[in-house]
Design an enzyme around this catalytic site. Sequence first.
Site, short mmCIF file in Angstrom:
data_model
loop_
_atom_site.label_atom_id
_atom_site.label_comp_id
_atom_site.label_asym_id
_atom_site.label_seq_id
_atom_site.Cartn_x
_atom_site.Cartn_y
_atom_site.Cartn_z
N SER A 48 98.45 -114.65 4.31
CA SER A 48 97.40 -113.75 3.56
C SER A 48 97.78 -113.10 2.51
O SER A 48 99.29 -112.80 2.39
CB SER A 48 96.45 -114.11 3.72
OG SER A 48 95.19 -113.72 2.60
N ASP A 116 95.81 -124.40 -1.74
CA ASP A 116 95.37 -123.25 -1.16
C ASP A 116 95.65 -122.38 -2.59
O ASP A 116 96.22 -122.08 -3.12
CB ASP A 116 96.47 -123.07 0.07
CG ASP A 116 95.90 -121.02 0.12
OD1 ASP A 116 95.34 -120.94 -0.29
OD2 ASP A 116 97.11 -120.89 0.46
N HIS A 248 93.24 -122.14 2.98
CA HIS A 248 93.89 -120.81 2.70
C HIS A 248 94.09 -120.94 4.48
O HIS A 248 94.13 -119.78 5.25
CB HIS A 248 93.17 -119.77 2.63
CG HIS A 248 93.19 -118.81 2.58
ND1 HIS A 248 95.49 -118.37 1.86
CD2 HIS A 248 94.04 -117.11 3.03
CE1 HIS A 248 95.83 -117.58 2.71
NE2 HIS A 248 94.84 -116.24 2.94
#
Length: 530
Positions: A48, A116, A248
């Site tokens: 991330s 994602d 994610h």
Amino acid sequence: MKQTNDKLEYIYIYIHIYIKKYWVVTSNHSQVVKAVAERKQIVFTGHSSAGPIAVLMTVWFLENWENFIKSDPSTSRMPPICVTFGSPLVGDFIINHALRRESWSHYFIHFVMRYDIVPRVLLAPLSSLEPELKTILDFLNPKCTIHIQEPTREASALYVTVMSNASSVASHAACHLMGNTNKLSDTLLSFIELSPYRPFGTYVFCTGDRELVVMKNPDAVLQILFYSSQLSSEVEGPEIALRSVKDHFNYQSELQNLETKGVAHFDNLEGLPLSSNVGAAGLGLVLNNLGLSTRARLCLCAAGELEKQKRRNQDKINKKKTDIEKGLLALEGYKTRCEAGRVSYYDALKLSKDTDDFNANVRRLELAGIFDEIMEMLKRYELPDEFEGHREWINIGTRYRRIVEPLDIANYYRHLKNEDTGPYMKRGRPKRYRYTQRWLEYALKISAGSSGESCFWARIEDLCLRTINMGLFEDVKEEILSLEKQVEKWVQNRELGDDIFFEDSTFVKWWKKLPQQHRSGSCISKFINN
């Protein structure tokens, strides 16, 4: 975290990456230095928002890698590796160009789930993402103290915004890939704000069907980022939008037991199956699992063809090395003949009294044509990004600049172009010299402008005009002192020839008009007096 494999000890520096249900935060400089000293392979990795941190730390390490080795030759000579999972895009096209020029791009590996949203979110301007983005970020943040239910509405709004902007970015890029010369697409940029962010490195796309698709071509990666996350029907819109957020968190489960997954490497984008028939097999099935339409596949083919065209352009340029070598040898011979007559070749061409001077000028123009063609190709990004970093071309460019630019300066002031255009350094210096100087300075990691020996005569001509009245000497004294120190260094390094010190050279005539007090203490008086 350490792991030994075939006597190779790896150290993984995790930066805010979610592993085994806890966060490991180790990003300090001393740990990296210690690992290098212990001859360990460095792997920066992040999930991330930690992905960009891992990327920037890898770039920092690569920039300082040579310093690590110089300070301690026994340190590890293995380059670092950067692995990210669901990372947002980090830089623009220039970052991609710079990393490929340095041949660093292959050190970066990015894993991306098919839907994602985070790796795609910066394809939309940040101003268009509020307020939905804040809600999604709070939902994705495991440390957020506010309880947030599944943000279905916000996810749908964010998905639509990102995909609509990504469509504009991908379509505009596809126009260039396919050689569209219509200026309308560029005109639209005045009305449509396109995100500058672009991918770089190797991308590994997870199809969600136990398949991994590996892609290195950055233009192709951009198209896949858009097309692989498209809806197959409007009915599944809210479901896919929510999945684009939840995906994610699915990297750990998706990438378990990697050895059982199929891996498709798309190093060659020629001959891709364009049909998306349900019964496809092989590469066609892989592309179907990634959700790529016929239009998407055409874009991938165009990206591959552009890469091939760049290689063909480089082959074309490489074939001109023979002509460049002949031209440089001819001008070096001209320089030698001038020196035999105790005349600098700069002053000889500036006077242009005989046939030899005329022929030298013709050679100068022929070489200018070749290098101008190369510069235009570089300006239009029609050569491989690695071209400017090739040691052979850096050496050719440096040799060309040092032997030919003085002749360009001589021709400039011979025709009094300074009276119409202005000083050579400010108004008249061609890109072919600025670019080749920058190649050398970057390769040697020296400050910009420190390799300006080829501009020596331009600076002398400028000072000649500014010191016609020696009463103005004090105004340019510091500049003259700085130039003299540089001349001393350039002569000692054999970057400037001794011909500049001939009795009748423009330089010596000007220097001898300087105040006696200055000349007696000058660091270059030893060269002129001898």
